[in-house]
Design an enzyme around this catalytic site. Sequence first.
Site, PDB file in Angstrom:
ATOM      1  N   GLU A 201       0.819  -1.215   0.000  1.00 55.68           N
ATOM      2  CA  GLU A 201       0.000   0.000   0.000  1.00 55.68           C
ATOM      3  C   GLU A 201       0.857   1.270   0.000  1.00 55.68           C
ATOM      4  O   GLU A 201       0.492   2.268  -0.628  1.00 55.68           O
ATOM      5  CB  GLU A 201      -0.969  -0.011   1.178  1.00 55.68           C
ATOM      6  CG  GLU A 201      -1.948  -1.182   1.193  1.00 55.68           C
ATOM      7  CD  GLU A 201      -2.800  -1.294  -0.070  1.00 55.68           C
ATOM      8  OE1 GLU A 201      -2.940  -0.288  -0.802  1.00 55.68           O
ATOM      9  OE2 GLU A 201      -3.314  -2.393  -0.341  1.00 55.68           O
ATOM     10  N   HIS A 204       1.687   2.107  -3.466  1.00 59.50           N
ATOM     11  CA  HIS A 204       0.652   2.922  -4.115  1.00 59.50           C
ATOM     12  C   HIS A 204       0.765   4.383  -3.687  1.00 59.50           C
ATOM     13  O   HIS A 204       0.663   5.298  -4.509  1.00 59.50           O
ATOM     14  CB  HIS A 204      -0.742   2.409  -3.738  1.00 59.50           C
ATOM     15  CG  HIS A 204      -1.151   1.150  -4.404  1.00 59.50           C
ATOM     16  ND1 HIS A 204      -0.957   0.898  -5.747  1.00 59.50           N
ATOM     17  CD2 HIS A 204      -1.796   0.041  -3.914  1.00 59.50           C
ATOM     18  CE1 HIS A 204      -1.446  -0.293  -6.058  1.00 59.50           C
ATOM     19  NE2 HIS A 204      -1.960  -0.831  -4.957  1.00 59.50           N
TER      20      HIS A 204
END
Length: 284
Positions: A201, A204
């Site tokens: 994550e 991202h």
Amino acid sequence: MLFKSLFVAAATAVGVSGHVAREAPRTFGCGTHEPSAEHVGMSKVLAAQEARVLESGNLTARATINVNVYFHVVAASQTVANGYLTDKMVTDQIAVLNRDFAPHDVAFRLAGTDRTVNTGWARDSNEIAMKRALRKGTYKDLNLYTQVSLTDNALGYAYFPTSGATSGSTTFIRDGVSIKAQTVPGGSQAGFNLGKTGTHEVGHWLGLYHTFQGGCTGSGDQVSDTPAQASFSSGCPIGRDSCPGQAGLDPIHNYMDYSDDSCYEEFTPGQDARIHSFWTTYRA
């Protein structure tokens, strides 16, 4: 549309005694939204710039990206089973981020930890209200939230760097990374409890897409050295080649695939360059 697994197994319930039950095996699920047309367009611009720099050989020393992390533990009660992480779990997650990103000149410093008991927030209800109350720092600071469960049964989600993140705006407030508390090192999520959901994550948050973005056609994840991939991986399928007409095997060891934590090993040089490009463009 969300980046998420299409095949999600139901999680095993946690006992009320406070004992951390082992959650049932499942497929990784990421709830990060598809990148916007603006973001994909910027990825293409940055890819062209990176290619020109590489071709020219004019490579200059770059500064390490230093990221302050505000760690928000959002729990349903004051038990580990309900998301109330210990200090060791918090520092172990930061250590995983530092270990995984160190080869790419990105370092994370724990700037603060807070703990909130709120049953609704712990189950990803009213995201903006939660973040408006808890968020700290600037747009280059990482706000990392751990919660008991997330929308669509995802293990985590994040927001890409983008323009328009002025202080107080919705884009600014919601920025950050959310992961299930059970995915931190020592957590109860079978197959995904080595802290690598956080790495995925944060990838991202730094601007990277899934390696299977776009499938076997087109420019995929906009990074030239990640082999084309028809769909996400599950487990650790050594030798998988879902795009046999394209060069290379599936990048199952890449942090931006959906492999098990124990299978994850790397970012590519191209992803490394993209992280630094997006940082300079939006967060520095």
